[in-house]
Design an enzyme around this catalytic site. Structure first.
Site, short mmCIF file in Angstrom:
data_model
loop_
_atom_site.label_atom_id
_atom_site.label_comp_id
_atom_site.label_asym_id
_atom_site.label_seq_id
_atom_site.Cartn_x
_atom_site.Cartn_y
_atom_site.Cartn_z
N GLN A 84 0.83 -1.20 0.00
CA GLN A 84 0.00 0.00 0.00
C GLN A 84 0.87 1.26 0.00
OE1 GLN A 84 -2.13 1.71 3.46
NE2 GLN A 84 -4.00 1.34 2.28
N CYS A 114 -6.69 7.06 4.96
CA CYS A 114 -6.05 7.31 6.26
C CYS A 114 -6.46 8.67 6.81
CB CYS A 114 -4.53 7.23 6.11
SG CYS A 114 -3.71 7.46 7.69
N LYS A 156 -8.04 2.16 -1.47
CA LYS A 156 -8.76 2.01 -0.19
C LYS A 156 -9.27 3.38 0.24
CE LYS A 156 -8.31 -0.15 4.38
NZ LYS A 156 -8.08 0.89 5.39
N HIS A 186 -13.77 1.38 3.82
CA HIS A 186 -14.01 1.39 5.26
C HIS A 186 -15.28 2.24 5.46
CE1 HIS A 186 -12.49 2.67 9.53
NE2 HIS A 186 -13.64 2.04 9.56
N ASN A 222 -15.19 -3.13 4.58
CA ASN A 222 -14.28 -3.13 5.73
C ASN A 222 -14.86 -2.31 6.88
OD1 ASN A 222 -11.64 -1.05 6.66
ND2 ASN A 222 -11.64 -3.19 7.25
N GLY A 223 -14.60 -2.82 8.09
CA GLY A 223 -14.95 -2.07 9.29
C GLY A 223 -15.74 -2.88 10.29
N ASP A 224 -15.16 -3.03 11.50
CA ASP A 224 -15.85 -3.64 12.63
C ASP A 224 -16.24 -5.10 12.42
OD1 ASP A 224 -15.58 -1.19 13.74
OD2 ASP A 224 -17.71 -0.69 13.80
N ARG A 247 -8.57 -4.97 13.02
CA ARG A 247 -8.25 -5.08 14.44
C ARG A 247 -8.57 -6.44 15.04
NH1 ARG A 247 -11.35 0.24 15.78
NH2 ARG A 247 -12.47 -0.57 13.98
C1 LIG Z 1 -3.62 1.59 14.42
C2 LIG Z 1 -4.23 1.56 13.05
C3 LIG Z 1 -3.41 1.73 11.94
C4 LIG Z 1 -3.96 1.70 10.64
N1 LIG Z 1 -3.14 1.83 9.56
C5 LIG Z 1 -3.68 1.81 8.31
C6 LIG Z 1 -2.84 1.89 7.16
O1 LIG Z 1 -1.60 1.92 7.24
N2 LIG Z 1 -3.44 1.92 5.94
C7 LIG Z 1 -4.82 1.85 5.80
O2 LIG Z 1 -5.32 1.87 4.69
N3 LIG Z 1 -5.61 1.72 6.88
C8 LIG Z 1 -5.08 1.69 8.11
N4 LIG Z 1 -5.89 1.52 9.19
C9 LIG Z 1 -7.33 1.26 8.99
C10 LIG Z 1 -7.60 -0.24 8.85
O3 LIG Z 1 -6.98 -0.78 7.71
C11 LIG Z 1 -9.10 -0.52 8.77
O4 LIG Z 1 -9.62 0.18 7.67
C12 LIG Z 1 -9.84 -0.09 10.03
O5 LIG Z 1 -9.15 -0.49 11.20
C13 LIG Z 1 -11.27 -0.67 10.07
O6 LIG Z 1 -11.23 -2.07 10.01
P1 LIG Z 1 -11.36 -3.00 11.34
O7 LIG Z 1 -12.58 -2.54 12.07
O8 LIG Z 1 -11.48 -4.40 10.81
O9 LIG Z 1 -10.13 -2.77 12.15
C14 LIG Z 1 -5.36 1.52 10.47
C15 LIG Z 1 -6.16 1.32 11.61
C16 LIG Z 1 -5.61 1.32 12.88
C17 LIG Z 1 -6.51 1.07 14.08
#
Ligand SMILES: Cc1cc2nc3c(=O)[nH]c(=O)nc-3n(C[C@H](O)[C@H](O)[C@H](O)COP(=O)(O)O)c2cc1C
Length: 351
Positions: A84, A114, A156, A186, A222-224, A247
Protein backbone atom coordinates in the site's frame (compact mmCIF):
# COMPACT_ATOMS: atom_id res chain seq x y z
CA UNK A 1 -31.04 -21.49 2.42
CA UNK A 2 -27.29 -21.03 2.78
CA UNK A 3 -25.42 -19.90 -0.31
CA UNK A 4 -21.62 -19.96 -0.35
CA UNK A 5 -19.86 -16.67 -1.09
CA UNK A 6 -18.66 -16.67 -4.73
CA UNK A 7 -14.90 -16.50 -5.37
CA UNK A 8 -13.34 -13.05 -5.29
CA UNK A 9 -11.52 -11.72 -8.33
CA UNK A 10 -9.23 -8.68 -8.29
CA UNK A 11 -8.37 -8.11 -11.94
CA UNK A 12 -6.18 -11.00 -13.06
CA UNK A 13 -5.66 -12.15 -9.48
CA UNK A 14 -7.97 -14.74 -7.91
CA UNK A 15 -7.42 -14.91 -4.14
CA UNK A 16 -7.97 -18.27 -2.47
CA UNK A 17 -10.52 -16.68 -0.15
CA UNK A 18 -12.62 -13.48 -0.18
CA UNK A 19 -10.98 -12.34 3.08
CA UNK A 20 -8.20 -9.76 3.27
CA UNK A 21 -5.94 -8.73 6.13
CA UNK A 22 -6.10 -4.94 6.52
CA UNK A 23 -3.07 -2.66 6.57
CA UNK A 24 -2.57 -1.55 10.17
CA UNK A 25 0.44 0.74 10.50
CA UNK A 26 2.82 -0.54 13.15
CA UNK A 27 1.15 -3.94 13.38
CA UNK A 28 0.73 -5.85 10.11
CA UNK A 29 4.41 -6.28 9.27
CA UNK A 30 6.06 -9.36 7.78
CA UNK A 31 6.58 -11.03 11.17
CA UNK A 32 2.89 -10.78 11.96
CA UNK A 33 1.63 -11.63 8.46
CA UNK A 34 3.60 -14.88 8.60
CA UNK A 35 1.76 -15.75 11.82
CA UNK A 36 -1.62 -15.18 10.17
CA UNK A 37 -0.58 -17.24 7.17
CA UNK A 38 0.67 -20.11 9.31
CA UNK A 39 -2.80 -20.88 10.68
CA UNK A 40 -3.97 -24.00 8.85
CA UNK A 41 -7.31 -23.96 7.08
CA UNK A 42 -9.93 -26.42 8.24
CA UNK A 43 -10.72 -29.37 5.97
CA UNK A 44 -8.72 -27.89 3.13
CA UNK A 45 -10.49 -24.52 3.12
CA UNK A 46 -8.30 -21.48 2.58
CA UNK A 47 -7.91 -18.86 5.30
CA UNK A 48 -6.61 -15.56 3.97
CA UNK A 49 -6.95 -14.34 0.38
CA UNK A 50 -4.55 -11.40 0.52
CA UNK A 51 -2.56 -9.56 3.19
CA UNK A 52 -1.54 -5.94 3.00
CA UNK A 53 1.62 -4.13 4.09
CA UNK A 54 1.31 -1.01 6.21
CA UNK A 55 1.13 2.22 4.28
CA UNK A 56 4.44 2.97 2.55
CA UNK A 57 5.88 6.40 1.80
CA UNK A 58 6.94 6.43 -1.88
CA UNK A 59 9.89 8.79 -1.38
CA UNK A 60 11.28 6.71 1.49
CA UNK A 61 10.74 3.53 -0.50
CA UNK A 62 12.63 4.90 -3.49
CA UNK A 63 15.47 6.01 -1.20
CA UNK A 64 15.30 2.54 0.36
CA UNK A 65 15.54 3.81 3.92
CA UNK A 66 15.94 1.08 6.55
CA UNK A 67 12.49 1.76 7.94
CA UNK A 68 10.70 1.61 4.61
CA UNK A 69 12.57 -1.54 3.60
CA UNK A 70 11.34 -3.19 6.77
CA UNK A 71 7.77 -1.96 6.24
CA UNK A 72 7.81 -3.30 2.68
CA UNK A 73 9.68 -6.51 3.54
CA UNK A 74 8.14 -9.67 2.19
CA UNK A 75 9.26 -13.20 1.27
CA UNK A 76 7.93 -16.13 -0.79
CA UNK A 77 5.90 -17.48 2.18
CA UNK A 78 4.26 -14.05 2.49
CA UNK A 79 2.43 -14.33 -0.80
CA UNK A 80 0.05 -13.05 -2.09
CA UNK A 81 0.77 -9.60 -0.71
CA UNK A 82 -0.56 -6.13 -1.45
CA UNK A 83 1.80 -3.17 -1.02
CA UNK A 84 0.00 0.00 0.00
CA UNK A 85 1.31 3.42 -1.03
CA UNK A 86 0.25 6.88 0.08
CA UNK A 87 1.05 10.33 -1.22
CA UNK A 88 -0.04 12.96 -3.70
CA UNK A 89 2.62 13.07 -6.43
CA UNK A 90 1.54 10.92 -9.38
CA UNK A 91 5.02 10.35 -10.83
CA UNK A 92 6.64 9.47 -7.51
CA UNK A 93 3.77 7.14 -6.70
CA UNK A 94 4.17 5.51 -10.12
CA UNK A 95 7.89 4.93 -9.53
CA UNK A 96 7.13 3.50 -6.10
CA UNK A 97 4.50 1.22 -7.65
CA UNK A 98 7.16 -0.15 -10.01
CA UNK A 99 9.46 -0.64 -7.02
CA UNK A 100 6.64 -2.60 -5.35
CA UNK A 101 6.18 -4.78 -8.44
CA UNK A 102 9.92 -5.51 -8.58
CA UNK A 103 9.89 -6.43 -4.89
CA UNK A 104 7.08 -8.96 -4.95
CA UNK A 105 3.75 -7.10 -4.77
CA UNK A 106 0.81 -9.16 -6.03
CA UNK A 107 -1.36 -6.05 -6.00
CA UNK A 108 -0.69 -2.37 -5.30
CA UNK A 109 -3.08 -0.26 -3.24
CA UNK A 110 -3.40 3.50 -3.03
CA UNK A 111 -4.32 4.73 0.44
CA UNK A 112 -7.16 7.23 0.21
CA UNK A 113 -8.62 6.44 3.61
CA UNK A 114 -6.05 7.31 6.26
CA UNK A 115 -7.45 9.98 8.62
CA UNK A 116 -4.19 10.53 10.55
CA UNK A 117 -3.01 14.18 10.57
CA UNK A 118 0.57 13.25 9.68
CA UNK A 119 -0.71 11.86 6.37
CA UNK A 120 -3.64 14.18 5.59
CA UNK A 121 -1.65 17.35 6.39
CA UNK A 122 0.62 16.38 3.52
CA UNK A 123 -2.59 16.02 1.48
CA UNK A 124 -2.30 12.24 1.23
CA UNK A 125 -4.54 9.49 2.60
CA UNK A 126 -8.18 10.47 2.90
CA UNK A 127 -7.43 14.13 2.04
CA UNK A 128 -7.47 12.90 -1.56
CA UNK A 129 -11.21 12.25 -1.16
CA UNK A 130 -11.60 16.03 -1.16
CA UNK A 131 -9.46 16.52 -4.28
CA UNK A 132 -11.18 14.39 -6.92
CA UNK A 133 -9.20 15.74 -9.91
CA UNK A 134 -5.86 14.95 -8.31
CA UNK A 135 -7.13 11.60 -7.01
CA UNK A 136 -8.20 10.55 -10.51
CA UNK A 137 -4.93 11.75 -12.05
CA UNK A 138 -2.98 9.64 -9.54
CA UNK A 139 -5.16 6.58 -10.07
CA UNK A 140 -4.95 6.83 -13.86
CA UNK A 141 -1.17 7.22 -13.69
CA UNK A 142 -0.84 4.21 -11.40
CA UNK A 143 -3.19 2.09 -13.52
CA UNK A 144 -1.21 2.96 -16.67
CA UNK A 145 2.05 2.11 -14.92
CA UNK A 146 0.88 -1.24 -13.56
CA UNK A 147 -1.06 -2.47 -16.61
CA UNK A 148 1.96 -3.83 -18.57
CA UNK A 149 2.97 -5.79 -15.46
CA UNK A 150 -0.55 -7.21 -15.00
CA UNK A 151 -0.43 -6.19 -11.35
CA UNK A 152 -3.91 -5.10 -10.24
CA UNK A 153 -4.40 -1.66 -8.71
CA UNK A 154 -6.75 -1.22 -5.77
CA UNK A 155 -7.78 1.90 -3.86
CA UNK A 156 -8.76 2.01 -0.19
CA UNK A 157 -11.21 4.76 0.71
CA UNK A 158 -13.59 5.89 3.42
CA UNK A 159 -17.20 6.92 2.72
CA UNK A 160 -16.14 10.55 2.41
CA UNK A 161 -14.45 13.28 4.40
CA UNK A 162 -17.63 13.88 6.39
CA UNK A 163 -21.38 13.25 6.21
CA UNK A 164 -21.78 16.21 3.84
CA UNK A 165 -19.18 15.08 1.35
CA UNK A 166 -19.85 11.39 0.73
CA UNK A 167 -18.02 10.16 -2.36
CA UNK A 168 -20.34 7.41 -3.63
CA UNK A 169 -22.14 9.50 -6.23
CA UNK A 170 -19.24 11.45 -7.70
CA UNK A 171 -15.71 10.22 -7.01
CA UNK A 172 -16.48 6.49 -6.79
CA UNK A 173 -17.83 6.10 -10.36
CA UNK A 174 -14.81 8.04 -11.63
CA UNK A 175 -12.43 5.77 -9.71
CA UNK A 176 -14.19 2.73 -11.18
CA UNK A 177 -13.68 4.28 -14.64
CA UNK A 178 -9.97 4.87 -14.05
CA UNK A 179 -8.54 1.38 -14.32
CA UNK A 180 -8.77 0.04 -10.77
CA UNK A 181 -9.46 -3.65 -10.16
CA UNK A 182 -10.94 -3.26 -6.69
CA UNK A 183 -12.15 -0.62 -4.29
CA UNK A 184 -11.78 -1.25 -0.57
CA UNK A 185 -14.25 0.74 1.54
CA UNK A 186 -14.01 1.39 5.26
CA UNK A 187 -17.61 2.27 6.13
CA UNK A 188 -16.90 5.44 8.08
CA UNK A 189 -16.08 9.02 7.15
CA UNK A 190 -12.69 10.60 7.83
CA UNK A 191 -13.96 12.85 10.60
CA UNK A 192 -15.49 9.84 12.33
CA UNK A 193 -12.03 8.26 12.59
CA UNK A 194 -12.99 5.06 14.47
CA UNK A 195 -16.05 6.40 16.28
CA UNK A 196 -19.63 5.32 15.72
CA UNK A 197 -20.77 2.30 13.80
CA UNK A 198 -19.72 1.20 10.37
CA UNK A 199 -22.40 2.09 7.83
CA UNK A 200 -23.46 -0.91 5.78
CA UNK A 201 -25.82 1.31 3.82
CA UNK A 202 -22.90 3.62 2.99
CA UNK A 203 -20.89 0.66 1.67
CA UNK A 204 -23.95 -0.56 -0.25
CA UNK A 205 -24.13 2.83 -2.02
CA UNK A 206 -20.47 2.47 -3.02
CA UNK A 207 -21.11 -1.06 -4.33
CA UNK A 208 -24.04 0.19 -6.41
CA UNK A 209 -22.04 3.11 -7.77
CA UNK A 210 -19.18 0.82 -8.83
CA UNK A 211 -21.27 -2.01 -10.25
CA UNK A 212 -23.56 0.25 -12.31
CA UNK A 213 -20.94 0.50 -15.07
CA UNK A 214 -18.13 -1.75 -13.81
CA UNK A 215 -19.38 -5.10 -12.54
CA UNK A 216 -15.83 -6.43 -13.05
CA UNK A 217 -14.43 -4.08 -10.37
CA UNK A 218 -14.52 -5.82 -6.98
CA UNK A 219 -15.66 -4.00 -3.86
CA UNK A 220 -14.24 -5.07 -0.52
CA UNK A 221 -16.19 -4.06 2.60
CA UNK A 222 -14.28 -3.13 5.73
CA UNK A 223 -14.95 -2.07 9.29
CA UNK A 224 -15.85 -3.64 12.63
CA UNK A 225 -15.84 -7.25 11.42
CA UNK A 226 -15.32 -9.14 14.66
CA UNK A 227 -16.63 -12.60 13.83
CA UNK A 228 -17.40 -14.95 10.94
CA UNK A 229 -21.05 -13.82 11.19
CA UNK A 230 -20.02 -10.17 10.83
CA UNK A 231 -18.02 -11.05 7.72
CA UNK A 232 -21.00 -12.77 6.15
CA UNK A 233 -23.30 -9.93 7.24
CA UNK A 234 -21.01 -7.42 5.51
CA UNK A 235 -21.48 -9.30 2.24
CA UNK A 236 -25.21 -9.91 2.68
CA UNK A 237 -26.01 -6.32 3.67
CA UNK A 238 -23.83 -4.51 1.15
CA UNK A 239 -23.44 -6.87 -1.81
CA UNK A 240 -19.67 -6.46 -1.63
CA UNK A 241 -17.40 -9.16 -3.08
CA UNK A 242 -14.94 -9.57 -0.23
CA UNK A 243 -14.23 -8.50 3.33
CA UNK A 244 -11.15 -6.90 4.87
CA UNK A 245 -10.48 -7.53 8.56
CA UNK A 246 -8.14 -5.41 10.68
CA UNK A 247 -8.25 -5.08 14.44
CA UNK A 248 -9.99 -8.37 15.18
CA UNK A 249 -7.15 -10.17 13.39
CA UNK A 250 -4.73 -8.62 15.90
CA UNK A 251 -6.71 -10.31 18.67
CA UNK A 252 -7.06 -13.61 16.87
CA UNK A 253 -5.00 -14.23 13.77
CA UNK A 254 -7.04 -17.40 13.21
CA UNK A 255 -10.24 -15.45 12.41
CA UNK A 256 -9.66 -16.02 8.69
CA UNK A 257 -9.79 -19.79 9.19
CA UNK A 258 -13.14 -19.52 10.94
CA UNK A 259 -14.63 -16.83 8.73
CA UNK A 260 -13.74 -18.41 5.40
CA UNK A 261 -15.02 -21.81 6.50
CA UNK A 262 -18.23 -20.13 7.59
CA UNK A 263 -18.51 -18.20 4.31
CA UNK A 264 -18.16 -21.44 2.35
CA UNK A 265 -20.23 -23.84 4.46
CA UNK A 266 -22.44 -21.88 6.86
CA UNK A 267 -20.90 -23.74 9.80
CA UNK A 268 -17.96 -23.05 12.08
CA UNK A 269 -14.86 -25.22 12.35
CA UNK A 270 -13.84 -26.46 15.80
CA UNK A 271 -12.10 -23.63 17.65
CA UNK A 272 -8.33 -23.49 17.60
CA UNK A 273 -7.10 -24.93 20.91
CA UNK A 274 -5.55 -22.61 23.49
CA UNK A 275 -2.25 -24.44 23.02
CA UNK A 276 -2.33 -23.69 19.30
CA UNK A 277 -3.13 -20.03 20.02
CA UNK A 278 -0.28 -19.80 22.52
CA UNK A 279 2.02 -21.35 19.93
CA UNK A 280 1.07 -18.58 17.48
CA UNK A 281 2.12 -15.96 20.03
CA UNK A 282 5.46 -17.70 20.47
CA UNK A 283 5.84 -17.96 16.68
CA UNK A 284 5.19 -14.23 16.40
CA UNK A 285 7.92 -13.55 18.94
CA UNK A 286 10.39 -15.86 17.18
CA UNK A 287 9.58 -14.29 13.79
CA UNK A 288 10.51 -10.86 15.14
CA UNK A 289 13.73 -12.20 16.70
CA UNK A 290 14.67 -13.76 13.35
CA UNK A 291 13.64 -10.86 11.13
CA UNK A 292 14.62 -7.96 13.44
CA UNK A 293 16.28 -8.58 16.80
CA UNK A 294 15.67 -9.57 20.40
CA UNK A 295 14.99 -6.03 21.64
CA UNK A 296 12.34 -5.36 19.00
CA UNK A 297 10.82 -8.78 19.67
CA UNK A 298 10.44 -8.06 23.39
CA UNK A 299 8.91 -4.64 22.71
CA UNK A 300 6.56 -6.13 20.14
CA UNK A 301 5.33 -8.93 22.34
CA UNK A 302 4.86 -6.59 25.32
CA UNK A 303 2.67 -4.27 23.28
CA UNK A 304 0.83 -7.07 21.50
CA UNK A 305 -0.08 -8.98 24.64
CA UNK A 306 -3.03 -6.66 25.29
CA UNK A 307 -4.46 -7.83 21.93
CA UNK A 308 -3.60 -11.51 22.30
CA UNK A 309 -4.26 -12.16 25.96
CA UNK A 310 -8.07 -12.36 25.99
CA UNK A 311 -7.94 -15.48 23.83
CA UNK A 312 -5.17 -17.12 25.86
CA UNK A 313 -6.91 -16.68 29.25
CA UNK A 314 -7.18 -17.97 31.93
CA UNK A 315 -3.52 -17.14 32.66
CA UNK A 316 -3.38 -14.86 35.71
CA UNK A 317 -1.16 -11.74 35.49
CA UNK A 318 -0.04 -12.63 31.95
CA UNK A 319 -0.01 -9.06 30.68
CA UNK A 320 1.79 -7.72 33.74
CA UNK A 321 4.41 -10.49 33.85
CA UNK A 322 5.34 -10.11 30.18
CA UNK A 323 6.35 -6.50 30.83
CA UNK A 324 9.09 -7.67 33.23
CA UNK A 325 10.93 -10.00 30.85
CA UNK A 326 14.36 -8.77 29.75
CA UNK A 327 15.67 -11.28 27.19
CA UNK A 328 14.47 -13.68 24.52
CA UNK A 329 15.36 -16.67 26.66
CA UNK A 330 13.48 -15.23 29.63
CA UNK A 331 10.44 -14.89 27.39
CA UNK A 332 10.81 -18.43 26.04
CA UNK A 333 11.12 -19.91 29.56
CA UNK A 334 8.21 -17.83 30.81
CA UNK A 335 6.05 -18.93 27.89
CA UNK A 336 6.89 -22.62 28.19
CA UNK A 337 6.21 -22.59 31.94
CA UNK A 338 2.93 -20.69 31.53
CA UNK A 339 1.67 -23.00 28.79
CA UNK A 340 2.52 -26.01 30.93
CA UNK A 341 0.82 -24.57 33.98
CA UNK A 342 -2.24 -22.80 32.64
CA UNK A 343 -3.15 -24.46 29.35
CA UNK A 344 -4.58 -27.91 29.10
CA UNK A 345 -2.69 -30.30 26.76
CA UNK A 346 -3.90 -30.87 23.20
CA UNK A 347 -6.58 -33.56 23.09
CA UNK A 348 -5.25 -36.80 21.63
CA UNK A 349 -7.33 -37.46 18.53
CA UNK A 350 -8.61 -40.98 18.04
CA UNK A 351 -6.85 -42.81 15.23
C1 LIG B 1 -3.62 1.59 14.42
C2 LIG B 1 -4.23 1.56 13.05
C3 LIG B 1 -3.41 1.73 11.94
C4 LIG B 1 -3.96 1.70 10.64
N1 LIG B 1 -3.14 1.83 9.56
C5 LIG B 1 -3.68 1.81 8.31
C6 LIG B 1 -2.84 1.89 7.16
O1 LIG B 1 -1.60 1.92 7.24
N2 LIG B 1 -3.44 1.92 5.94
C7 LIG B 1 -4.82 1.85 5.80
O2 LIG B 1 -5.32 1.87 4.69
N3 LIG B 1 -5.61 1.72 6.88
C8 LIG B 1 -5.08 1.69 8.11
N4 LIG B 1 -5.89 1.52 9.19
C9 LIG B 1 -7.33 1.26 8.99
C10 LIG B 1 -7.60 -0.24 8.85
O3 LIG B 1 -6.98 -0.78 7.71
C11 LIG B 1 -9.10 -0.52 8.77
O4 LIG B 1 -9.62 0.18 7.67
C12 LIG B 1 -9.84 -0.09 10.03
O5 LIG B 1 -9.15 -0.49 11.20
C13 LIG B 1 -11.27 -0.67 10.07
O6 LIG B 1 -11.23 -2.07 10.01
P1 LIG B 1 -11.36 -3.00 11.34
O7 LIG B 1 -12.58 -2.54 12.07
O8 LIG B 1 -11.48 -4.40 10.81
O9 LIG B 1 -10.13 -2.77 12.15
C14 LIG B 1 -5.36 1.52 10.47
C15 LIG B 1 -6.16 1.32 11.61
C16 LIG B 1 -5.61 1.32 12.88
C17 LIG B 1 -6.51 1.07 14.08
Amino acid sequence: MFTPVPPLRIGSFEPASPLLLAPIAGYCDLAYRLVVRSVPGYQGHATLGLACTDLLCPQALLRETDKSLWLAATCPEDSPVCMQLYGRHPDTLAQAALWAVEHGATTVDLNMGCPVDKVTKKNGGSKLLTEPCLAIEIVQTLARTLRPHTVPLTVKIRLGWDENSLVSSDLVPKLADSGISALIVHGRTTVQKFRGEVSHSGILRVVEAVKRHHPEVAVIGNGDVKSPYDARLMIDKTGCDGVMIGREALRRPWIFREANFYMSTGTLPPPLTRRARAQLVLDHFENVVRLRDERVALNTIRSRMSWYSAHIQPWPTLRRDVQKLRSANEFRDFWAAGVERYIEPEPVSAA
